[in-house]
Design an enzyme around this catalytic site. Structure first.
Site: not given
Lengths: 381, 402
Positions: A292, A336
């Site tokens: 991430y 995102y």
């Protein structure tokens, strides 16, 4: 117990954009339908739905849109992007226990054209909740954005280990190089150099613009069913070999500043220990790491917490590219979607269909939001 | 045109020397010390002038005569013509090779050192013009100065805080004691009244013993920067950008977040707790006794005249306002003198060998100017002078024997 019981049978997504031009519910419904089609399943097969507590689309609303019937399992996970892999964990647990048979995890957001997480939220510090009280030790003092909260840990990491802005920048360069060859990535055909990273403006020192992930509109959905059933479906299953959640001692959301040390991510450590225990693997067995990457410094800290290298050694590890990292371009390069697009990339690597395919990828590690209570997966063939 | 003039002036080198009106003399020294409020007796005892007076001896006085080859005059004229009409001094770095003795005759020569621009600044687009001056007694250089001004086109709007109200904290019965403490000007740390554990941020139940009877202690207010950020983007309601937020470790063993005001941040810096706008903030901890100067109109006028600076903005309120100022304001030579006084009040025998200052917000009449300082090497003192508008001066003072 959970390892190997469930698998990801389908993935789906909308296009990734800066202005989707449609509601978040429509994005969610499109992604879920696309994932079901990919899995060779029908909306009527769905009996479970899982999403983020931050998602604006109720499970029943999505169920209505796709024309699903009865649901026997629905669940939401908190803590922003930390929820990503936990949606799949919830689904896997539901499938493994027989509570549901086909669970779809989804996340849909107009994060660029609608509510932008990077702006200062006045409401966040005034909520009459524990979160509002927690934020009140930081937001009024001027620490009111995700970049700001991460910058505090990044500065301490630099101080402790001598890491530099260039070390952060190398993560961005790798992500953008991968995005450059991914037609679905927002930054397709737009790689960056380390010099461009260094020339990008400050957001919150020590973070530059190119240390921060982009803002995107889009949706991703993941279909989870039993490993047994998945083997009968059209796509090669991505078996859920480990699925974990974790929060550390004295955990806050983005502002765990009151622990002894601020240069690591104990919640990723919690997740890591479970990953290796469930899968009986170690970092050395990981063929592709989808970490991430909302902000580059936390990618370095994750590598250390996960055991890819020692404390303070991640800058060198990344400089040498000792593990294929964020092969879709990450959230800095592709989009995102709160970490859900990383899970989809993990599945493609296992299937052998990724644009930047790693040869013989047997084990893919995927992590979720960092600096918050988090989650992670190991997917296997 | 700007670049050509700059090149020509640089090529021309030093202008012709200009002599001071009077030799170094006791009446001017005494007037200057009186205006600065400086009671240091060393100057009288040793028959020397305060180093920070270096520039005073050659000030042009009430009726200045322009010298055509003065590089700053020439550069100013060209920039005025190009529309860069406004001026603000940004840096003044003076080096004192030795102290001047009574009776010595001083002359100054200046040259253009560099012109950098056009640069976008918070005030508007402009050019930074740096000149270098050297003062001589005969052929001996006794002091030198690097002086930088920004010549700019005033921007349509001056920088102001982002619109909107600052973010206020949520307060509940678990945290009210802390905010009551802020109102009272003190930093309170939650303490379990059963087991004595300290905790911040606080909560209703002691994680060590489970008791639900929290009390608090008042922190010493000292701390050390554990980490910090500098926020540039996005805009934050009610705040000027950029600003620094520090995570500060207290000797009591907890950490507290607050804005850090008045210093370049670094990990390990010693800071002191303060309150501003109902929030905890951190300021650099002063190693020197703090010095506060009430900036009365009399102070502004008398110190400007004692430094032989007769510019109207320092003594004529009507003209100052007509030129866009809020009031008359302190001149740079006085700021330099006060920086020196702050250090020599602390170490009366110290001989100041250089003062390098960066100028920030103006210091208007009716404000209060407060200095704090940190000793960063045996001979270096970092100084900050703040008023109600922010940092008026930040800089560094070198001494021969601290």
């Amino acid at each position: 117990m959970l390892s190997g019981k469930a698998a990801i049978a389908g993935i789906g997504a909308t296009e990734f954009s800066k202005d989707s031009g449609r509601s978040e519910l429509q994005l969610a419904a499109e992604a879920v339908r696309s994932a079901l089609a990919d899995a060779g399943l029908h909306p009527s097969d769905v009996d479970g739905l899982v999403t983020f507590s931050m998602d604006s689309n109720a499970e029943v609303a999505v169920a209505r849109e796709i024309g699903a019937g009865e649901l026997t399992f629905f669940s939401r996970i908190g803590y922003g992007g930390g929820a990503a892999c936990a949606t799949v964990q919830q689904a896997a647990m539901a499938v493994a226990t027989g509570v549901a048979s086909v669970v779809v995890c989804y996340r849909a957001l107009n994060e660029r054209s609608g509510h932008r997480f990077g702006q200062v939220s006045l409401a966040a510090a005034s909520a009459p909740t524990t979160s509002g009280i927690d934020n009140s030790w930081h937001y009024p003092m001027g620490l009111g954005t995700p970049a700001g909260t991460v910058a505090m840990a990044a500065r301490r990491y630099m101080h402790k280990y001598g890491a530099t802005s260039e070390d952060f920048g190398r993560v961005a360069v790798i992500d953008r190089r991968h995005a450059a060859t991914n037609p679905h990535a927002w930054f397709y055909e737009r790689p960056i150099t380390l010099a461009e990273h260094q020339a990008s403006r400050w957001i919150t020192e020590p973070l530059r613009l190119l240390d921060c992930c982009q803002e995107s509109d889009g949706a991703v959905a993941i279909v989870v069913t039993s490993a047994e059933r998945a083997r009968d479906l059209p796509r090669p299953p991505a078996v859920i070999t480990a699925a974990t959640q974790g929060s550390g001692p004295d955990q806050f959301t983005m502002t765990s500043y009151y622990r002894d040390d601020l240069s690591g991510l104990p919640e990723i450590g919690v997740v890591a220990r479970q990953l290796w225990a469930q899968s009986r693997l170690s970092a050395a067995d990981v063929d592709v790491a989808i970490l991430y990457d909302h902000f580059t410094p936390y990618v370095l800290m994750q590598l250390e917490e996960l055991g890819f290298c020692g404390r303070g050694e991640a800058p060198a590890f990344v400089a040498e590219e000792r593990v294929p990292l964020n092969t879709h371009g990450g959230q800095l390069g592709e989009a995102y979607i709160h970490g859900m697009n990383g899970i989809a990339e993990g599945v493609r690597q296992i299937r052998g269909t990724a644009v930047n395919q790693v040869a013989d990828a047997h084990h893919v590690l995927v992590t979720a939001g960092t600096g918050v209570p988090t989650s992670a997966l190991i997917l296997a063939r | 045109m700007i670049a050509e003039t700059a090149a020509q002036l640089k090529q021309a080198g030093y202008c012709t020397p200009r002599s001071g009106r009077d030799p170094v003399n006791l009446p001017m020294i005494n007037n200057w010390l009186e205006a600065m409020g400086d009671n240091n007796r060393r100057y009288a005892a040793e028959g020397v002038a305060p180093p920070a007076m270096a520039q005073v001896w050659t000030m042009r006085g009430l009726h200045p005569v322009a010298t055509p080859d003065d590089p700053l005059f020439a550069m100013t004229a060209v920039l005025d013509e190009a529309g860069f009409t406004a001026v603000v001094a940004t840096n003044c770095e003076q080096t004192y090779h030795r102290e001047l003795r009574l009776g010595e005759e001083v002359a100054v020569r200046s040259r253009l050192s560099e012109v950098v621009g056009p640069k976008k600044t918070a005030l508007g687009e402009g050019y930074f013009v740096t000149t270098e001056s050297t003062w001589f007694v005969g052929d001996e250089p006794v002091s030198s100065m690097l002086f930088r001004v920004l010549k700019y086109k005033p921007a349509a709007s001056t920088p102001s805080p982002v619109a909107g109200d600052p973010i206020r904290p949520a307060v509940n019965r678990d945290t009210a004691y802390f905010w009551d403490g802020i109102t009272a000007g003190e930093l309170r740390i939650q303490q379990c009244s059963s087991c004595g554990s300290l905790r911040h941020p606080p909560g209703p139940m002691c994680p060590s013993c489970g008791a639900t009877k929290p009390s608090f202690v008042v922190a010493s207010g000292d701390g050390v920067v554990y980490s910090y950020v500098v926020h540039h983007h996005p805009p934050v309601p009610g705040r000027r950008l950029p600003y620094v937020v520090a995570l500060v470790e207290l000797p009591e063993g907890v950490r507290v977040v607050g804005e850090l005001i008045g210093a370049e941040p670094r990990v390990g810096m010693r800071v002191a707790f303060d309150v501003a706008a109902g929030l905890p903030i951190w300021r650099p901890k002063s190693d020197l006794p703090p010095l506060s100067i009430e900036i009365t109109p009399t102070f502004v006028v008398s110190s400007a005249l004692a430094t032989r600076d007769f510019q109207d903005v320092h003594h004529d309120r009507d003209l100052a306002i007509a030129k866009g100022s809020k009031d008359i304001f302190v001149n740079i030579l006085t700021t330099t003198g006060l920086v020196q006084r702050f250090v020599t009040d602390w170490k009366p025998q110290a001989r100041v060998t250089s003062i390098a200052i960066k100028l920030g917000v103006p210091c208007y009449a009716y404000d209060m100017l407060t200095f704090s300082g940190r000793v960063t090497s045996p001979t270096t003192i970092e100084v900050v002078g703040r008023n109600s508008l922010g940092a008026h001066v930040t800089g560094s003072v070198e001494v021969a024997d601290a």
